[in-house]
Design a protein around this motif. Structure first.
Motif, PDB file in Angstrom:
ATOM      1  N   SER A 128      14.225  15.642 -16.175  1.00  0.00           N
ATOM      2  CA  SER A 128      13.380  16.257 -15.166  1.00  0.00           C
ATOM      3  C   SER A 128      13.676  17.744 -15.066  1.00  0.00           C
ATOM      4  O   SER A 128      14.819  18.175 -15.153  1.00  0.00           O
ATOM      5  CB  SER A 128      13.594  15.584 -13.814  1.00  0.00           C
ATOM      6  N   VAL A 129      12.604  18.532 -14.886  1.00  0.00           N
ATOM      7  CA  VAL A 129      12.736  19.984 -14.760  1.00  0.00           C
ATOM      8  C   VAL A 129      12.302  20.362 -13.351  1.00  0.00           C
ATOM      9  O   VAL A 129      11.133  20.209 -13.000  1.00  0.00           O
ATOM     10  CB  VAL A 129      11.870  20.717 -15.796  1.00  0.00           C
ATOM     11  N   PRO A 130      13.231  20.871 -12.508  1.00  0.00           N
ATOM     12  CA  PRO A 130      12.850  21.247 -11.137  1.00  0.00           C
ATOM     13  C   PRO A 130      11.865  22.398 -11.123  1.00  0.00           C
ATOM     14  O   PRO A 130      11.807  23.216 -12.034  1.00  0.00           O
ATOM     15  CB  PRO A 130      14.188  21.644 -10.505  1.00  0.00           C
ATOM     16  N   ASP A 131      11.089  22.458 -10.074  1.00  0.00           N
ATOM     17  CA  ASP A 131      10.138  23.543  -9.872  1.00  0.00           C
ATOM     18  C   ASP A 131      10.908  24.835  -9.582  1.00  0.00           C
ATOM     19  O   ASP A 131      11.885  24.821  -8.827  1.00  0.00           O
ATOM     20  CB  ASP A 131       9.220  23.196  -8.687  1.00  0.00           C
ATOM     21  N   GLY A 134      10.874  17.723  -9.920  1.00  0.00           N
ATOM     22  CA  GLY A 134      10.491  17.366 -11.276  1.00  0.00           C
ATOM     23  C   GLY A 134      10.660  15.898 -11.591  1.00  0.00           C
ATOM     24  O   GLY A 134      10.852  15.526 -12.750  1.00  0.00           O
ATOM     25  N   LEU A 135      10.583  15.032 -10.569  1.00  0.00           N
ATOM     26  CA  LEU A 135      10.780  13.595 -10.789  1.00  0.00           C
ATOM     27  C   LEU A 135       9.527  12.923 -11.328  1.00  0.00           C
ATOM     28  O   LEU A 135       9.607  11.872 -11.963  1.00  0.00           O
ATOM     29  CB  LEU A 135      11.201  12.916  -9.481  1.00  0.00           C
ATOM     30  N   GLY A 136       8.363  13.478 -11.014  1.00  0.00           N
ATOM     31  CA  GLY A 136       7.116  12.857 -11.441  1.00  0.00           C
ATOM     32  C   GLY A 136       6.697  11.685 -10.573  1.00  0.00           C
ATOM     33  O   GLY A 136       5.727  10.991 -10.868  1.00  0.00           O
ATOM     34  N   GLU A 169      14.863   8.220  -1.939  1.00  0.00           N
ATOM     35  CA  GLU A 169      16.317   8.327  -2.058  1.00  0.00           C
ATOM     36  C   GLU A 169      16.761   9.663  -2.625  1.00  0.00           C
ATOM     37  O   GLU A 169      17.940  10.001  -2.554  1.00  0.00           O
ATOM     38  CB  GLU A 169      16.848   7.196  -2.940  1.00  0.00           C
ATOM     39  N   ARG A 170      15.854  10.426  -3.200  1.00  0.00           N
ATOM     40  CA  ARG A 170      16.208  11.727  -3.783  1.00  0.00           C
ATOM     41  C   ARG A 170      15.773  12.892  -2.905  1.00  0.00           C
ATOM     42  O   ARG A 170      15.992  14.045  -3.276  1.00  0.00           O
ATOM     43  CB  ARG A 170      15.553  11.858  -5.168  1.00  0.00           C
ATOM     44  N   PRO A 207       1.608  17.784  -4.624  1.00  0.00           N
ATOM     45  CA  PRO A 207       2.350  16.513  -4.567  1.00  0.00           C
ATOM     46  C   PRO A 207       2.093  15.683  -5.803  1.00  0.00           C
ATOM     47  O   PRO A 207       1.030  15.780  -6.427  1.00  0.00           O
ATOM     48  CB  PRO A 207       1.786  15.846  -3.308  1.00  0.00           C
ATOM     49  N   VAL A 208       3.070  14.881  -6.174  1.00  0.00           N
ATOM     50  CA  VAL A 208       2.888  14.004  -7.335  1.00  0.00           C
ATOM     51  C   VAL A 208       1.819  12.983  -7.002  1.00  0.00           C
ATOM     52  O   VAL A 208       1.647  12.570  -5.850  1.00  0.00           O
ATOM     53  CB  VAL A 208       4.207  13.300  -7.711  1.00  0.00           C
TER      54      VAL A 208
END
Length: 824
Positions: free
Chosen positions: A2-5, A137-139, A144-145, A204-205
């Motif tokens: 995952s790549v954070p924003d 970047g979780l998609g 929980e995150r 938002p995803v």
């Protein structure tokens, strides 16, 4: 990976600052609330506990805020930069340690506090999780995150409370009151964070077409953002809907065209897939058919069909039931025309017992043909059953039922895309429909006046939903805000209609605030004084009211006001030991005048006779004992004289010292001092006018043509946690939740009567109700009187559950009965 924003850290800094500001404001308000709770405590032990908590918290408020800021920043940083896991092979035995009791306590307390916040912010957190899934970047939305989830706030709150005091009791008191305050304020905070993220351009995803439900109300969003639901999610959703409504789940997700219960009499969710017009998981099935394109095409077809049917339903007369149906208000569903048949065929327009046509049943074949998956058929039939109950609910006025009926297809669309509609009481669509019905119950007539204005507003709001993009939850939330705005405007109109009563009660509340302020000053002086507890409580809570009442009526410099203030000093001296004959003689000479002044002052505030008897029964033995007691030492005499001088120096409040109407709520004291003319003017219910020993008739069937009786609305005790009312509908706690513009049932003059709450004072000290329509009568009461009526079972909500909760309960019984019939 995952790549954070890139905007993550900036956005998180802004979010954390909002939380810090919210917690600081809540902590400041909690200091005031603790003081009010101390003054309203029923026992001396509770009073001392609240006073200790207020003293420690106010003294260490800056420490609390600094600790919370430090710990929250630390916890959020840990969530944003988690430590890399170390293989077990590289871990030696020295790295192992026992978990201390303090860590366990922190986890348990943080969990409870986080749960209280999460319960109030359920919908806001769902939106926030979607934005955090994009930022991290979780998609996918992952509760929980979320770095600022309620659990993290709860942990920081625990550590901050720890820094205030080492007293376990004070910590528990602070944790309880802070959690209660934050649960309300964090809802706006999380909403503001979502709005800020949206303003920053964060997207938002994407959510799946349908969410999976777990447990008895919790919801787990699918891990994939693809526009289709995986078979395990479908199976879990079907199992939950089956448990909620008491119907068998589709074992192979193959469904016949006959509906929930086919014409053959067997269950439509039979294990066999032969003869079905769908197979497997429909559009979600693996292979070419499960690529997602078929699901999107089918979903578009369903959306077009629902919009077309919703538009046709908005034409005049489209929802009117046939005149031959024979429905009358208060008639139970199925009492005319046989009710809902056991077969799944589309029902005719004039369905017996319904106040409007069930469009979902009338157009069921078209809806089933356009459905994208077999589970959609189950949802269609369940929503149709819900509207069977909604449109036949005897507590919903027919005019309002026809407006709710226009929302059948938008509600179906929402339920097909998001089955949280069935499990989440905070779902915007559910809240909107429930609020429409609750407000409508309070009106007796929709042909003129406020009822007509409300019906016109609802008709306009529903039309905007039907013509708008009813897939968007923001649309329903905006309409809900419009309903609340109408209630506020109506409350203002009611206040103007009863201007004299409102002005008088507002003055009494301001006076009570002055009494509370003066009582706090008296308490500070009397705390180190060596007198009996009942004397100290009397001077602080009761005699302070007498002094303020005299000052407000006659002025602070009047002779009666000076006598009332002097009586406080004389009462304290009367219970002190008299060591010389001269002191005893002086006491005997002044005692008659003291008793006369006490009775005069208590009559001024109309103190109840039973409390008078209880006080004087304790005071007389103290006077007798003071003639035999040991004399005071010189130090004690000087200390007593110093305290009495401090008491004399206290200035009585003046009318111009009244705080603004939006000042802190008044929770302590019982407003007294109403003259007979004032009580008659506002219709004040006196405690002496209620037969507290009499039996309360619990049969409410005579109200509203039987709408309140039977198992339609009251016998809902067997409901699961997901269906029970979110707010109390009876009992002592109901007094804290009553709302202006809502109907209630009150047992007065030996009978149950339907009343409408018109006005609530800013401090919730006074309440004005109205009864009747043509010849409206106002009934006012104090907060304590209302609480006593609730506690004794003489006051309860008109709706024992919200409309959709009632519909779910009745649909559950109906579907369970049809299931048994189809198996027989």
């Amino acid at each position: 990976m995952s790549v954070p924003d890139p905007r993550l850290h900036t956005a998180m800094q802004s979010a954390v600052q909002r939380i810090l500001s919210t917690v600081a404001d809540t902590a400041s308000r909690t200091v005031d609330v603790l003081g009010m709770l101390a003054l309203s405590a029923k026992s001396n032990a509770d009073r001392q506990a609240y006073m200790a908590a207020q003293y420690d918290f106010q003294r260490k408020l800056s420490t609390f805020n600094m600790t919370f800021t430090s710990v929250l920043n630390e916890k959020v940083a840990q969530q944003l930069h988690p430590r890399s896991s170390r293989p077990m092979a590289t871990t030696d035995w020295t790295a192992l340690s026992l978990v201390g009791d303090q860590e366990v306590e922190e986890q348990v307390t943080a969990y409870r506090q986080g749960l209280a916040i999460e319960h109030e912010c359920e919908w806001e957190l769902r939106e926030l999780d979607a934005y955090m899934g994009s930022l991290l970047g979780l998609g996918r939305p992952d509760p929980e995150r979320n770095p600022i989830r309620p659990e993290i706030v709860g942990k920081a709150l625990f550590r901050a409370i720890e820094s205030v005091t080492t007293d376990v009791g004070v910590r528990k008191t602070l944790a309880r009151e802070l959690a209660h305050g934050l649960a309300k304020s964090m809802r706006q905070c999380y909403g503001a964070i979502v709005a800020d993220l949206s303003a920053r351009g964060v997207q938002p995803v994407g959510l799946a077409v349908r969410s999976g439900i777990t447990g008895t109300g919790g919801v787990t969003a699918p891990a994939s953002a693809a526009p289709r639901t995986t078979p395990p999610d479908l199976h879990q959703t079907a199992q939950t809907l089956s448990a909620l409504f008491g119907v068998p789940p589709p074992s192979s997700f193959a469904i016949s065209a006959g509906g929930l219960f086919g014409p053959s009499g067997g269950s439509a969710f039979a294990a066999s897939g032969e003869g079905s017009h769908r197979s497997g998981f429909g559009a979600a099935a693996p292979g070419p058919a499960g690529s997602g394109s078929a699901g999107r095409v089918s979903d578009a077809q369903m959306a077009d069909l629902i919009r077309r049917l919703a538009f046709l339903a908005s034409t005049p007369g489209a929802l009117e039931p046939a005149a031959a149906s024979g429905w009358t208000p208060g008639m139970a569903p199925g009492s005319v025309g046989g009710g809902v048949p056991a077969s799944g065929e589309a029902l005719p327009s004039g369905l017996g017992g319904l106040m409007a046509v069930n469009l979902i049943r009338a157009h069921r074949e078209e809806l089933v043909s356009a459905a994208s998956a077999p589970l959609d058929h189950m949802v269609i039939d369940i929503v149709a059953s819900l509207f069977d109950q909604i449109l036949s609910d005897p507590k919903v006025p027919p005019q309002m039922a026809r407006q709710i009926a226009r929302l059948q297809l938008p509600v179906l669309r929402v339920a097909l895309k998001d089955v949280r509609f069935f499990s989440s009481r905070s779902h915007p669509v559910r809240k909107f429909v429930n609020r429409m019905a609750s407000i409508a119950c309070a009106f007796e007539d929709f042909d003129d006046g406020p009822g007509m204005r409300f019906l016109s507003l609802v008709r306009e709001l529903v039309q905007q939903i039907v013509e708008g993009d009813f897939d968007q939850m923001d649309l329903y939330e905006s309409k809900l805000r419009a309903l609340e705005g109408f209630v506020q405007e109506q409350a203002q109109d009611e206040a103007r209609a009863h201007a004299e009563a409102v002005e008088l009660l507002a003055q009494k509340e301001s006076q009570l605030r002055l009494q509370a302020r003066y009582a706090e000053q008296v308490q500070a002086v009397l705390l180190p004084l060596g007198v009996q507890d009942f004397v100290r409580d009397f001077l602080q809570q009761t005699w302070s009211q007498v002094q303020v009442e005299a000052a407000m009526r006659h002025g602070p410099d009047a002779e009666i006001t000076r006598r009332m203030k002097q009586a406080a000093r004389e009462l304290i001296l009367s219970v002190q030991p008299k060591h010389s004959p001269a002191e005893r003689k002086q006491f005997i000479l002044t005692l008659p005048q003291l008793m006369k002044t006490l009775h005069e002052g208590l009559a001024l505030i109309r103190w109840p006779e039973d409390k008078k008897k209880a006080f004087f029964s304790e005071l007389l033995p103290c006077h007798a004992q003071s003639l035999k007691g040991q004399p005071l030492s010189d130090f004690q005499r000087h200390q007593l004289e110093s305290l009495l001088q401090a008491l004399d120096r206290l200035e009585l409040p003046k009318a111009e010292d009244s705080p603004p109407p939006d000042a802190a709520p008044v929770l302590q004291g019982e407003p007294t001092g109403f003259s007979d003319e004032e009580a008659a003017q506002v219709g004040l219910v006196q405690e002496t006018a209620v037969d507290w020993d009499g039996q309360v008739d619990i049969d409410l069937a005579h109200l509203d043509g039987g709408a309140a009786g039977g198992d339609v609305d009251i016998n809902l005790d067997g409901l699961g946690a997901e269906l029970r009312p979110e707010t109390p509908t009876q009992g002592a706690q109901l007094a804290q939740y009553v709302q202006a513009g809502v109907a209630y049932q009150m047992f007065v003059d030996g009978a149950w009567k339907k009343v409408r709450l018109n006005w609530v004072s800013p401090g919730r000290t006074f309440f004005i109700f109205s009864q009747g329509h043509k010849h409206q009568k106002i009934i006012s009461m104090t907060g304590r009187m209302l609480a006593k009526l609730c506690e004794s079972g003489r006051f309860r909500a008109f709706e024992q559950a919200y409309l959709i909760e009632r519909a779910v309960a009745r649909a559950r019984r109906q579907l369970a009965a049809l299931t048994a019939h189809s198996r027989s």
